[in-house]
Design a protein around this motif. Structure first.
Motif, PDB file in Angstrom:
ATOM      1  N   ILE A  17      -4.005  10.054  -7.649  1.00 40.80           N
ATOM      2  CA  ILE A  17      -4.153  10.747  -7.706  1.00 40.80           C
ATOM      3  C   ILE A  17      -5.615  11.926  -7.748  1.00 40.80           C
ATOM      4  CG2 ILE A  17      -2.944  13.303  -6.147  1.00 40.80           C
ATOM      5  CD1 ILE A  17      -0.329  11.605  -5.999  1.00 40.80           C
ATOM      6  N   GLU A  18      -5.254  12.245  -9.015  1.00 41.44           N
ATOM      7  CA  GLU A  18      -5.906  13.015  -9.597  1.00 41.44           C
ATOM      8  C   GLU A  18      -7.712  12.540  -9.977  1.00 41.44           C
ATOM      9  OE1 GLU A  18      -6.852  15.065 -14.496  1.00 41.44           O
ATOM     10  OE2 GLU A  18      -5.205  13.702 -14.100  1.00 41.44           O
ATOM     11  N   ALA A  19      -7.899  11.090  -9.513  1.00 43.13           N
ATOM     12  CA  ALA A  19      -9.050  10.796  -9.523  1.00 43.13           C
ATOM     13  C   ALA A  19      -9.470  10.547  -8.188  1.00 43.13           C
ATOM     14  CB  ALA A  19      -9.244   8.735  -9.900  1.00 43.13           C
ATOM     15  N   GLY A  20      -8.759  11.230  -7.487  1.00 45.41           N
ATOM     16  CA  GLY A  20      -8.579  11.473  -5.852  1.00 45.41           C
ATOM     17  C   GLY A  20      -8.622  10.334  -5.014  1.00 45.41           C
ATOM     18  N   ALA A  21      -7.923   9.309  -5.131  1.00 44.48           N
ATOM     19  CA  ALA A  21      -7.067   8.423  -4.461  1.00 44.48           C
ATOM     20  C   ALA A  21      -6.665   8.579  -3.323  1.00 44.48           C
ATOM     21  CB  ALA A  21      -6.846   7.196  -5.042  1.00 44.48           C
ATOM     22  N   GLU A  22      -7.280   7.841  -1.797  1.00 46.80           N
ATOM     23  CA  GLU A  22      -5.840   8.255  -0.686  1.00 46.80           C
ATOM     24  C   GLU A  22      -4.952   7.546  -0.396  1.00 46.80           C
ATOM     25  OE1 GLU A  22      -9.142   9.735   2.247  1.00 46.80           O
ATOM     26  OE2 GLU A  22      -8.954  11.593   1.248  1.00 46.80           O
ATOM     27  N   THR A  23      -5.379   5.787  -0.982  1.00 51.06           N
ATOM     28  CA  THR A  23      -4.291   5.268  -0.909  1.00 51.06           C
ATOM     29  C   THR A  23      -4.589   4.373  -2.768  1.00 51.06           C
ATOM     30  OG1 THR A  23      -6.167   3.428   0.054  1.00 51.06           O
ATOM     31  CG2 THR A  23      -4.752   4.983   1.409  1.00 51.06           C
ATOM     32  N   LEU A  81      -3.238  -0.639  -8.409  1.00 51.18           N
ATOM     33  CA  LEU A  81      -1.969  -1.390  -9.686  1.00 51.18           C
ATOM     34  C   LEU A  81      -2.438  -2.808  -9.820  1.00 51.18           C
ATOM     35  CD1 LEU A  81       1.066   0.452  -8.571  1.00 51.18           C
ATOM     36  CD2 LEU A  81      -0.459   1.715  -9.911  1.00 51.18           C
ATOM     37  N   ALA A  82      -2.576  -2.702 -11.106  1.00 50.18           N
ATOM     38  CA  ALA A  82      -2.043  -4.356 -11.404  1.00 50.18           C
ATOM     39  C   ALA A  82      -1.803  -4.377 -12.847  1.00 50.18           C
ATOM     40  CB  ALA A  82      -3.790  -4.886 -11.949  1.00 50.18           C
ATOM     41  N   GLY A  83      -1.459  -5.912 -13.545  1.00 51.27           N
ATOM     42  CA  GLY A  83      -0.943  -6.137 -14.765  1.00 51.27           C
ATOM     43  C   GLY A  83       0.301  -5.407 -15.689  1.00 51.27           C
ATOM     44  N   LYS A 101      10.796   1.097  -2.847  1.00 53.73           N
ATOM     45  CA  LYS A 101      11.732   2.031  -3.135  1.00 53.73           C
ATOM     46  C   LYS A 101      10.679   3.244  -3.374  1.00 53.73           C
ATOM     47  CE  LYS A 101      15.802  -0.646  -4.749  1.00 53.73           C
ATOM     48  NZ  LYS A 101      16.868  -0.910  -5.784  1.00 53.73           N
ATOM     49  N   LEU A 102       9.537   3.067  -3.706  1.00 55.57           N
ATOM     50  CA  LEU A 102       8.702   4.336  -4.433  1.00 55.57           C
ATOM     51  C   LEU A 102       7.680   4.253  -3.028  1.00 55.57           C
ATOM     52  CD1 LEU A 102       7.327   3.881  -7.973  1.00 55.57           C
ATOM     53  CD2 LEU A 102       9.313   5.372  -7.033  1.00 55.57           C
ATOM     54  N   GLY A 103       7.876   4.119  -1.978  1.00 56.41           N
ATOM     55  CA  GLY A 103       7.515   3.942  -0.767  1.00 56.41           C
ATOM     56  C   GLY A 103       5.994   2.911  -0.485  1.00 56.41           C
ATOM     57  N   PHE A 104       5.713   1.849  -1.234  1.00 52.26           N
ATOM     58  CA  PHE A 104       4.697   1.043  -0.869  1.00 52.26           C
ATOM     59  C   PHE A 104       4.985   0.743  -0.023  1.00 52.26           C
ATOM     60  CE2 PHE A 104       3.462   1.896  -5.189  1.00 52.26           C
ATOM     61  CZ  PHE A 104       2.605   2.240  -5.384  1.00 52.26           C
ATOM     62  N   ILE A 105       4.702   0.121   1.123  1.00 47.59           N
ATOM     63  CA  ILE A 105       4.363  -1.068   1.997  1.00 47.59           C
ATOM     64  C   ILE A 105       3.643  -2.218   2.552  1.00 47.59           C
ATOM     65  CG2 ILE A 105       5.204   1.350   3.902  1.00 47.59           C
ATOM     66  CD1 ILE A 105       2.642   0.883   5.621  1.00 47.59           C
ATOM     67  N   PRO A 106       4.840  -3.309   2.669  1.00 45.41           N
ATOM     68  CA  PRO A 106       3.784  -4.282   2.958  1.00 45.41           C
ATOM     69  C   PRO A 106       2.766  -4.470   3.538  1.00 45.41           C
ATOM     70  CG  PRO A 106       6.260  -4.116   2.797  1.00 45.41           C
ATOM     71  CD  PRO A 106       5.835  -3.161   2.902  1.00 45.41           C
ATOM     72  N   VAL A 107       2.434  -5.002   3.541  1.00 48.27           N
ATOM     73  CA  VAL A 107       0.776  -5.342   4.521  1.00 48.27           C
ATOM     74  C   VAL A 107       0.487  -6.444   4.923  1.00 48.27           C
ATOM     75  CG1 VAL A 107      -1.337  -3.975   5.008  1.00 48.27           C
ATOM     76  CG2 VAL A 107       0.040  -2.816   3.626  1.00 48.27           C
ATOM     77  N   ALA A 150       0.986  -1.198   0.207  1.00 45.35           N
ATOM     78  CA  ALA A 150      -0.065   0.045  -0.097  1.00 45.35           C
ATOM     79  C   ALA A 150       1.173   1.750  -0.231  1.00 45.35           C
ATOM     80  CB  ALA A 150      -0.406  -0.066   1.178  1.00 45.35           C
ATOM     81  N   LEU A 151       0.470   2.350  -0.622  1.00 38.95           N
ATOM     82  CA  LEU A 151       1.429   3.834  -0.386  1.00 38.95           C
ATOM     83  C   LEU A 151       0.099   4.521  -0.092  1.00 38.95           C
ATOM     84  CD1 LEU A 151       3.064   4.889  -1.341  1.00 38.95           C
ATOM     85  CD2 LEU A 151       2.257   5.283  -3.475  1.00 38.95           C
ATOM     86  N   ASP A 152       0.591   5.470   1.084  1.00 40.54           N
ATOM     87  CA  ASP A 152      -0.352   6.537   1.483  1.00 40.54           C
ATOM     88  C   ASP A 152      -0.305   8.089   0.130  1.00 40.54           C
ATOM     89  OD1 ASP A 152      -1.806   8.701   2.280  1.00 40.54           O
ATOM     90  OD2 ASP A 152      -1.057   8.018   4.052  1.00 40.54           O
ATOM     91  N   LEU A 153      -1.199   7.814  -0.182  1.00 38.78           N
ATOM     92  CA  LEU A 153      -1.052   9.030  -1.963  1.00 38.78           C
ATOM     93  C   LEU A 153      -1.205  10.542  -1.064  1.00 38.78           C
ATOM     94  CD1 LEU A 153      -3.211   7.479  -4.254  1.00 38.78           C
ATOM     95  CD2 LEU A 153      -0.959   7.383  -4.470  1.00 38.78           C
ATOM     96  N   ARG A 154      -1.151  10.312   0.063  1.00 40.57           N
ATOM     97  CA  ARG A 154      -1.276  12.158   0.708  1.00 40.57           C
ATOM     98  C   ARG A 154      -0.126  12.433   1.686  1.00 40.57           C
ATOM     99  NH1 ARG A 154      -6.061  10.131   5.118  1.00 40.57           N
ATOM    100  NH2 ARG A 154      -3.830   8.401   4.742  1.00 40.57           N
ATOM    101  N   ARG A 155       0.983  10.888   1.492  1.00 41.55           N
ATOM    102  CA  ARG A 155       1.959  11.419   1.531  1.00 41.55           C
ATOM    103  C   ARG A 155       3.010  10.911   1.580  1.00 41.55           C
ATOM    104  NH1 ARG A 155      -1.532  10.519   5.846  1.00 41.55           N
ATOM    105  NH2 ARG A 155      -1.501  12.226   7.803  1.00 41.55           N
ATOM    106  N   LEU A 156       2.886  11.302   0.399  1.00 39.11           N
ATOM    107  CA  LEU A 156       4.351  10.876  -0.919  1.00 39.11           C
ATOM    108  C   LEU A 156       5.691  10.971  -0.463  1.00 39.11           C
ATOM    109  CD1 LEU A 156       2.606  11.328  -4.912  1.00 39.11           C
ATOM    110  CD2 LEU A 156       2.597   9.275  -3.314  1.00 39.11           C
TER     111      LEU A 156
END
Length: 287
Positions: free
Chosen positions: A245-251, A218-220, A266-272, A129-135
């Motif tokens: 982000i443009e579509a209003g997603a937060e995660t 993200l997929a495919g 490396k892009l900031g995603f964390i394992p959940v 997961a990536l928090d799009l509010r805190r890139l």
């Protein structure tokens, strides 16, 4: 993540105490399994399809060719009946069937029940997961510097198919037909981003948006073999981050293979947590 938002790994200890599963191995492998993120993930799963008795949540592709169970909260005593019912319903519709198990799902023996029903376990993937509010600043900088990927039209799915074939994937025509149907049915929900080099498609990936949950997936993701290790996959990820982000997603979520997980972290995603598909044996079928 659920397939409607959809496109390795720690083995949890079965028989763990009631509640969220987390073994020592999870910590060692960097699996977060934190309550807030798991709660968000489960909210997305519950909203991604149709609620059916069990309870389970059943997700069906736009063309009806695929059925997937993306959430369940069944008592252990009813598992055999519920699993058998869902397999039978998919068979009656002539649809492919899959049950997505997650690392924190209950009851603890759900995986055993799926195997006992004759389903085949696929490979595990890490849910990131990536928090799009805190890139991270590096991601923001990368988004500004990267050459943009192209958001594909239905007609450009032929370029996505070309990349898929170069990667040696099977069922390419059927996949593109499902994508075309989904894009026509809900154009704001599914996007395909493609990177071109000298006019040729070389890398691509999908973005699935769920505005009701302020989430995206993200997929495919795939890159033609001759163009790997040149940053093209990262370009598709950055392009889809911007679109989310443009579509209003937060995660932003992704079920990551071992090949892509290091790039994404490396892009900031964390394992959940982890996820694993259980499907009907396509060769033998189920009687």
């Amino acid at each position: 993540m659920p397939g409607s938002l959809s496109d390795g790994y720690h083995v949890p200890q079965r028989g763990a105490p009631p509640g969220r599963r987390k073994s020592a191995g999870a910590a060692e492998r960097g699996i977060d399994m934190s309550e807030p993120l798991l709660a968000t993930l489960d909210t997305i799963r519950r909203r991604s399809g149709i609620l059916a008795p069990g309870p389970i949540v059943r997700e069906t592709s736009a063309d009806g060719s695929e059925v997937r169970i993306v959430y369940s909260a069944c008592p252990e005593s009813t598992l055999p009946d519920v699993i058998g019912r869902e397999i039978s319903l998919a068979r009656e519709r002539g649809a492919q069937f899959e049950w997505k198990l997650y690392g924190h799902d209950r009851p603890a023996r759900l995986d055993a029940a799926l195997l006992e029903a004759g389903l085949i376990a696929g490979g595990r993937e890490t849910v990131l997961a990536l928090d799009l509010r805190r890139l991270p600043e590096a991601v923001r900088a990368g988004m500004e510097a990267a050459s943009p990927a192209v958001r594909a039209s239905v007609a450009q799915l032929a370029d996505y198919a070309r990349i898929s074939r170069e990667c040696g994937r099977s069922g390419v025509d059927a996949e593109c037909s499902r994508l075309a149907a989904a894009m026509a049915d809900k154009p704001d929900r599914l996007q395909v981003h493609i990177v071109y080099v000298d006019g040729s498609p070389v890398s691509a990936g999908r973005l699935l948006v769920d505005r009701s949950c302020a989430a995206a997936e993200l997929a495919g993701g795939r890159t033609a073999p001759a163009h790997r290790r040149r940053g093209h996959f990262t370009t598709t990820v950055l392009s889809r981050i911007a679109a989310a982000i443009e579509a209003g997603a937060e995660t932003l979520w992704v079920d990551a293979l071992p090949t892509s997980a290091p790039i994404l972290t490396k892009l900031g995603f964390i394992p959940v947590t982890w996820t694993q598909p259980y499907a009907v044996d396509s060769a033998a079928g189920l009687e």
